[in-house]
Design an enzyme around this catalytic site. Sequence first.
Site, mmCIF file in Angstrom:
data_model
loop_
_atom_site.group_PDB
_atom_site.id
_atom_site.type_symbol
_atom_site.label_atom_id
_atom_site.label_comp_id
_atom_site.label_asym_id
_atom_site.label_seq_id
_atom_site.Cartn_x
_atom_site.Cartn_y
_atom_site.Cartn_z
ATOM 1 N N GLU A 105 -3.696 1.431 -6.134
ATOM 2 C CA GLU A 105 -4.799 0.703 -5.497
ATOM 3 C C GLU A 105 -4.432 -0.756 -5.249
ATOM 4 O OE1 GLU A 105 -9.535 -0.333 -6.187
ATOM 5 O OE2 GLU A 105 -8.627 1.373 -7.223
ATOM 6 N N ARG B 106 -1.466 -1.909 -4.343
ATOM 7 C CA ARG B 106 -0.706 -1.934 -3.084
ATOM 8 C C ARG B 106 -1.622 -1.690 -1.889
ATOM 9 N NH1 ARG B 106 2.946 2.596 -4.882
ATOM 10 N NH2 ARG B 106 1.881 2.321 -6.874
ATOM 11 N N LEU C 72 7.192 -0.856 -0.223
ATOM 12 C CA LEU C 72 8.433 -0.216 -0.648
ATOM 13 C C LEU C 72 8.185 1.097 -1.393
ATOM 14 C CD1 LEU C 72 10.388 -3.373 -1.875
ATOM 15 C CD2 LEU C 72 10.403 -2.289 0.388
ATOM 16 N N GLN C 73 7.042 1.202 -2.085
ATOM 17 C CA GLN C 73 6.737 2.411 -2.853
ATOM 18 C C GLN C 73 5.423 2.989 -2.356
ATOM 19 O OE1 GLN C 73 6.452 1.808 -7.043
ATOM 20 N NE2 GLN C 73 6.137 3.971 -7.520
#
Length: 576
Positions: free
Chosen positions: A69, A71, A50-51
């Site tokens: 990192e 994610r 999502l980000q």
Amino acid sequence: MEATNMKSVEKNIASVALADIQPSNYNPRKTFDEASLAELADSIRQQGVLQPIGVRPIGENRFEVVFGERRYRASLMAGLETVPAVIYEVSDEVAEEMAVTENLQRKDVTPIEEANAYQKLIESGRHDVHSLAVQFGKSEDYIRTRLKFTTLIPEIAALLETDEITISVASEICRYGEDIQSEVYDRHLKDGVIYGSWRGMKAVDVAKRIESDYTTDLDRYSFDKTLCKSCPHNTNNMMLFCEGSCGKCANRKCLEDMNAAYLVEKAMQMLADHPTASLAYSIFYTCNDTTVKRLEELGYELERLSCRHEDYPELPEAPEAADYETTEEYEEAQRDFEQEQEDYKAECEDILRRSEEGEISLYVLIGNKDLFLGYVENSATNTANGTLSTKEKELTPLEKLEKQDKRNKEIALEKTVADTKKRILEVDATDTKFGADEDKMIYYFLLSYLRREHYAAVGIEDENVYYLSDKDKLRIIENLNGKAKAVIRRDFLISEFQDAPASDAAATLLLRFAEKHMPETLAEIRKGYDEVYEKRHQRIEEKKAVLMVQDKARQEAEQQEEPQPDETPQAEDVAA
């Protein structure tokens, strides 16, 4: 499906192949919870990332994580081929600052991670405590407290990371040096400590315990404590303590260095004031080992007194008018003081005379926290040291200086040998030919194993010589012949065989040596023990034979009791 290296998704955001991304070395977060990563990976499988993460190019089609990192790692676990990313063209310094700053925004940042992050920003040279406080909306005291956590030893830092101790307790502990922290951990915080454990204790109580058990009262020391007044290791400057005295020192190394420097300077001054005095320390009192070592390194000779000394007279203290109620009392005290001064002067002159005439020896004595003057009767010194007093009395000042110079030369040699022993381990002599001089060195040490009955073989004809002195050994190795070398080497082997463990290797070598030098004696020894062994062996074989017959009979009996293989189905057929 093969993903493209970078595909534009929207302005300044791209889809980058995970295979082309690598983590950075400057991420302040060093540990990642596997369970939490697995949960994030499941979320990414269902909803995607999502980000976007932040990356920067580091080569052709290669990128490095700037932030995000976690994610990135979860996307790899989820099996994605690409991840949305914002690409930044930034330098190493800016990338590191961005990574640190982004990590400080996390809700789960630990106190140690936060401390290391602030420390990195300070070390970058682009921030100070004030700018960090403004940037992150914290007070300057908060930033300073977190920065102190970087001084915690790893064991205590781990306790803070796992919430075994509170931030308040860690704040008190980090005020102290590594030596005190290590003692506190080993005695009071380590796993398994039952009695004396400080876990669960309030910060104020921990602070009081450390102050009581691990700091030293500065009033006990005589050196100038001006610098101590503003030192952060002075308990007077710690938040929980505000004493009226000099305070207590929590930095043992600094305290030891300042005390030793003071004592060395004072010793040199006292020697200048008392030219007939010598430096010494007494076995009856604790001395400052650091001071003794520093004075020896400066070339001073220190004697070790093994007899009691007399104290040098103390300078009388002048009276203060404010301490007396009437003028008459003060004047009376003043007259007493003047008489004490005269007595003091007379005593000092008498001690100086006796010192110059050799009746007594005057010493500057090294204590633990201070120096003081003392003297001993030369007869007492010589009796304790096992020397003749008349000889000592005959030494002139010039002879004393020559004696001191000789001792200084000995000290220089001792220090040279000690340092050489340490450095010689670094020498690589594997490619150097073994010389004749080294061969002699080997025999010098082997001579320690030479038996007295073989002294004549190496040139010692005197029957009254019971051991070889260093001088004897040096003379022997300069005149060795083949026969003497063989005798020395064999005595060494015999000595080693005597002390060697009864292992197979040592036993094999010993018997091989005996076969060469005492074959008949060895054969006689073997014969006696072999006969005993054969008798015992025969008895064991007889017992084994009996046991084997018994085992065979038992096996036959068990086989007869078991049903035959064809009997079972016949019984079933009858039943059917």
